[in-house]
Design a protein around this motif. Sequence first.
Motif, PDB file in Angstrom:
ATOM      1  N   MET A 201       0.818  -1.220   0.000  1.00 54.02           N
ATOM      2  CA  MET A 201       0.000   0.000   0.000  1.00 54.02           C
ATOM      3  C   MET A 201       0.849   1.265   0.000  1.00 54.02           C
ATOM      4  N   GLU A 202       2.181   1.079   0.168  1.00 54.58           N
ATOM      5  CA  GLU A 202       3.127   2.202   0.261  1.00 54.58           C
ATOM      6  C   GLU A 202       2.765   3.118   1.418  1.00 54.58           C
ATOM      7  N   TYR A 203       2.379   2.506   2.540  1.00 52.60           N
ATOM      8  CA  TYR A 203       1.972   3.262   3.728  1.00 52.60           C
ATOM      9  C   TYR A 203       3.188   3.480   4.638  1.00 52.60           C
ATOM     10  N   GLU A 204       3.490   4.739   4.940  1.00 52.95           N
ATOM     11  CA  GLU A 204       4.620   5.108   5.800  1.00 52.95           C
ATOM     12  C   GLU A 204       5.842   4.224   5.515  1.00 52.95           C
ATOM     13  N   PRO A 205       6.399   4.302   4.301  1.00 57.85           N
ATOM     14  CA  PRO A 205       7.438   3.377   3.843  1.00 57.85           C
ATOM     15  C   PRO A 205       8.622   3.172   4.787  1.00 57.85           C
ATOM     16  N   GLN A 206       9.194   4.249   5.301  1.00 57.42           N
ATOM     17  CA  GLN A 206      10.390   4.109   6.139  1.00 57.42           C
ATOM     18  C   GLN A 206      10.082   3.363   7.433  1.00 57.42           C
ATOM     19  N   THR A 207       8.995   3.771   8.107  1.00 60.05           N
ATOM     20  CA  THR A 207       8.616   3.131   9.378  1.00 60.05           C
ATOM     21  C   THR A 207       8.276   1.670   9.166  1.00 60.05           C
ATOM     22  N   VAL A 208       7.447   1.406   8.173  1.00 59.78           N
ATOM     23  CA  VAL A 208       6.981   0.040   7.924  1.00 59.78           C
ATOM     24  C   VAL A 208       8.127  -0.867   7.472  1.00 59.78           C
ATOM     25  N   GLN A 209       9.002  -0.362   6.598  1.00 56.89           N
ATOM     26  CA  GLN A 209      10.118  -1.166   6.114  1.00 56.89           C
ATOM     27  C   GLN A 209      11.042  -1.582   7.257  1.00 56.89           C
ATOM     28  N   ALA A 210      11.291  -0.645   8.188  1.00 63.80           N
ATOM     29  CA  ALA A 210      12.147  -0.956   9.341  1.00 63.80           C
ATOM     30  C   ALA A 210      11.497  -2.032  10.212  1.00 63.80           C
ATOM     31  N   LEU A 211      10.181  -1.907  10.428  1.00 60.60           N
ATOM     32  CA  LEU A 211       9.454  -2.911  11.222  1.00 60.60           C
ATOM     33  C   LEU A 211       9.430  -4.267  10.512  1.00 60.60           C
ATOM     34  N   LEU A 212       9.291  -4.224   9.191  1.00 63.22           N
ATOM     35  CA  LEU A 212       9.257  -5.461   8.405  1.00 63.22           C
ATOM     36  C   LEU A 212      10.578  -6.211   8.537  1.00 63.22           C
ATOM     37  N   GLU A 213      11.681  -5.497   8.343  1.00 68.12           N
ATOM     38  CA  GLU A 213      13.002  -6.131   8.443  1.00 68.12           C
ATOM     39  C   GLU A 213      13.247  -6.667   9.855  1.00 68.12           C
ATOM     40  N   LYS A 214      12.806  -5.919  10.857  1.00 74.74           N
ATOM     41  CA  LYS A 214      12.969  -6.359  12.246  1.00 74.74           C
ATOM     42  C   LYS A 214      12.221  -7.668  12.492  1.00 74.74           C
ATOM     43  N   ASN A 215      10.970  -7.740  12.042  1.00 76.80           N
ATOM     44  CA  ASN A 215      10.162  -8.942  12.271  1.00 76.80           C
ATOM     45  C   ASN A 215      10.629 -10.121  11.414  1.00 76.80           C
ATOM     46  N   GLN A 216      11.143  -9.833  10.229  1.00 77.98           N
ATOM     47  CA  GLN A 216      11.724 -10.903   9.414  1.00 77.98           C
ATOM     48  C   GLN A 216      12.918 -11.526  10.132  1.00 77.98           C
ATOM     49  N   ASP A 217      13.758 -10.667  10.717  1.00 72.63           N
ATOM     50  CA  ASP A 217      14.922 -11.166  11.466  1.00 72.63           C
ATOM     51  C   ASP A 217      14.492 -11.953  12.697  1.00 72.63           C
ATOM     52  N   LEU A 218      13.492 -11.438  13.407  1.00 76.48           N
ATOM     53  CA  LEU A 218      13.000 -12.130  14.608  1.00 76.48           C
ATOM     54  C   LEU A 218      12.403 -13.485  14.249  1.00 76.48           C
ATOM     55  N   ALA A 219      11.666 -13.522  13.137  1.00 78.60           N
ATOM     56  CA  ALA A 219      11.045 -14.778  12.690  1.00 78.60           C
ATOM     57  C   ALA A 219      12.096 -15.808  12.314  1.00 78.60           C
ATOM     58  N   SER A 220      13.116 -15.380  11.558  1.00 69.96           N
ATOM     59  CA  SER A 220      14.154 -16.320  11.130  1.00 69.96           C
ATOM     60  C   SER A 220      15.035 -16.739  12.310  1.00 69.96           C
ATOM     61  N   ASP A 221      15.293 -15.817  13.252  1.00 69.55           N
ATOM     62  CA  ASP A 221      16.078 -16.176  14.448  1.00 69.55           C
ATOM     63  C   ASP A 221      15.338 -17.214  15.293  1.00 69.55           C
ATOM     64  N   GLU A 222      14.050 -17.016  15.444  1.00 69.08           N
ATOM     65  CA  GLU A 222      13.246 -17.963  16.225  1.00 69.08           C
ATOM     66  C   GLU A 222      13.220 -19.334  15.541  1.00 69.08           C
ATOM     67  N   ALA A 223      13.023 -19.329  14.225  1.00 66.53           N
ATOM     68  CA  ALA A 223      13.009 -20.586  13.473  1.00 66.53           C
ATOM     69  C   ALA A 223      14.377 -21.257  13.509  1.00 66.53           C
ATOM     70  N   MET A 224      15.433 -20.445  13.483  1.00 71.81           N
ATOM     71  CA  MET A 224      16.802 -20.976  13.541  1.00 71.81           C
ATOM     72  C   MET A 224      17.038 -21.676  14.878  1.00 71.81           C
ATOM     73  N   THR A 225      16.618 -21.041  15.961  1.00 67.43           N
ATOM     74  CA  THR A 225      16.767 -21.637  17.288  1.00 67.43           C
ATOM     75  C   THR A 225      16.019 -22.952  17.375  1.00 67.43           C
ATOM     76  N   GLU A 226      14.807 -22.975  16.843  1.00 69.60           N
ATOM     77  CA  GLU A 226      13.988 -24.182  16.872  1.00 69.60           C
ATOM     78  C   GLU A 226      14.610 -25.276  16.004  1.00 69.60           C
ATOM     79  N   SER A 227      15.169 -24.886  14.860  1.00 69.96           N
ATOM     80  CA  SER A 227      15.782 -25.859  13.958  1.00 69.96           C
ATOM     81  C   SER A 227      17.014 -26.496  14.589  1.00 69.96           C
TER      82      SER A 227
END
Length: 593
Positions: A201-227
Amino acid sequence: MSEENNTVSFFTKHKTAIIATAVCLGAAVTSAYTIYNNKKSDVPSSSDNSIKKKKKKENQKLKKQQEKEAIISTHSIDKYGLKFIPNSTAVDITGLSEQERKQKAAKIKLDANALFKENQFKDAILYYTWAIQLYPDEVYYSNRSVCYLKLNQLEKAVKDCTSALEKKPMYPKCLLRRANCYESLGKYEDAVFDLSCLVLMEYEPQTVQALLEKNQDLASDEAMTESIKNQPHVLANFSDIASFFSTLTSLKKNAKIIDDKNLNEVIDLLYGETAEDISKCDELISSYVEDDGKKMSNFSDAVKCYIYAIASSLTFFKVLPQLSMEYIEKSLSYEKNAFNLVMFALINSENSPSSKDASELFNEAIDIDQSDASALYHKAQFLAMVDETQLKAISNLFIQVLEIDETFVFAEIQLCLLAYKQNPESQDYMTRFSSLIRKYPDNAQVRVCYAEVLAMKPENINEAVAQLESVLSNTKISGLEKVGAMVLRVHTYLSDPQTAMGDLAFANTLLKDAYDLDKTNYKVLNCIGQVKLQNPATVNEGLELLTKAIDYTQGPLEKKQLIRLVQMSRLQFKLIQHPTWGPLFIETTQRAM
C-alpha cells in the motif's frame, strides 16, 4: 561450546562440590519423606476437593452476575432510547431499523471516544461493544482494539483488528496495530504478513520497512533456534562428506596405512562411491566404539587411533560436537598423527573463540608430519573463512600445500578461485581453470567450481553448461561426485531466458537422479522444493521439501538462508491467495521486473 560441553566442564572442575550437594540432597529428600508421612493424614480427600471446586465455580458465577448487575445499574442507556436485554449487558435492538441502529451507534461511539480520552479504557470498551452490537462498523472494532491494546489484552486487540480488516482489508492503521500486537505476542510471521501488505500500500514506507526487516529477522532467528534444537543427528549430505574426505591426504582409499583388515574395511567403505557405502562405514564404526570400544579389545593402539578419529569425523557430521570431541580425544590418547590432529584442529576451529587458538592447533597438526599437506590446506581454508582480506597469505599457504604435494587438486582449485576473487574481469582465472581441467580431465570438483564462477555472468552460461555436461557424461566420475553438477545444471537451466518455465521435465529428471544418489542432500532438496514452488498445485509439497532441506543443513549460514527462503515463500503464497492482496502483489511484482 554447546550447553552439553559446559555441563561436562563444570562437573569436572567441581566434582567434590557436586558430590557434597548430592549427599545433602539425599538427606533433604529423606526428611521430606518423613514430614510427608507425618502429615499424610492432613491431606484433603477427593470428596473435599470436589466440594471446593464446586464452591469456587459458584463464587465465580456469582461474581460475574454481580459485575453484570453493576454495569446495568451504573451505565444508563436510556438516553440513547435503548434498553438492555433482560439479565444481560447487551443492548436490545428489537424493532430498530438499520438507519436507527446506525444513528444510535454513532452517538454511543462519541461517548466511547470521550471515555477513551479520559483513559477510562474498560468503560470505553463497554460503549464500543454496544456500538458494535447496534452496527458492526470497522471503525468501532478498530477503536475497541486500541482500548484492549492499552490494557495489554493483545489477543483481544488482534481479534478486533481482524474483524475490522474483514470489513475493510485496506485499513492501514489496523494492519499496523495488528502487526505490532503480533510482534509483542511473538507471532513474527503474522506480523511480517501485515507489514508486507502495508508495503504494497506504500503506507509510511520508512517506518513500515524498518518494522518489516525487524520482524523478518525475529522470525528467522526464532526458526533458527527451533531448527538447531530439533536438528536430526544423522549422517546427511553424503556428497559433501565424500568431498571432505577427499581433502584428507593422510587417509586414502587403498593406502594401507596399517596392514589391518578391520581398518582397511572401514577406509574402503568410507571412500566408497555411494551413500550406502558411507552409511555402512558409519554402522561399522559405531559398532567398534560402542561400550567403550569393547569390540576393539584385540586391536592395536594404532588401529584404535584411526577408528576413533574416523568415528569423531562422522559424529561431527551428525552435529554431535561433544561426542565428536570425546572420540578425537580418545584417538589422541593412543597416538598422534596427521589425520587425528587435523580432525582435532577442525573440531576446535568450529568452537574456538579466537582464530589464534585454532591456528595454533593447525600448526601442531602441520608439525607432526611435514610431508602431509592436509593440515596446511585446512589451515588456509580456516583463514579464508575468518579473515578473507589476507588473500596473499592464504594464497601462499595453498602454494605451500602444492610444494608438499603437487597432486593436491583442491589447493589448485582454491588458487583459481582466489584469482577470480582478486580480479573477476581478468581472464587469468579462466586460463588457470582451463589448465587445471587439462591436467585433471576426470575431476568433477574442478569443472563444477569453474562452472559456478562462469555462471555468474550471463555471457559465460554456455561454457558453464558445457563443463557441467562433461561431468554428467563422464563414466569415470562416481554418482556422488556428480550430485553438485546436477544441481548446478538445473540452476543454469532455470536461469536461461530461452527456457520455458512451464517445461520442467529436464530439471525434474536430473533432480530425481540427484535425489536417488543422495536423498539427504540439502542442495538437492532445496532445488526440488524450488521447482515445486513454480506450480501452484505443488506449493505445499515444495515447502515440505524446503523444510526437510533445513533439517539436513548443518552450516548456520546456509540454514538461515533456507529458513528465510521458506518464510518468504509462505508469505508470497499467502499474499497471492488473498482476494485483496493477491492482485496488488502480482501487479507490484510485475512492475518491479
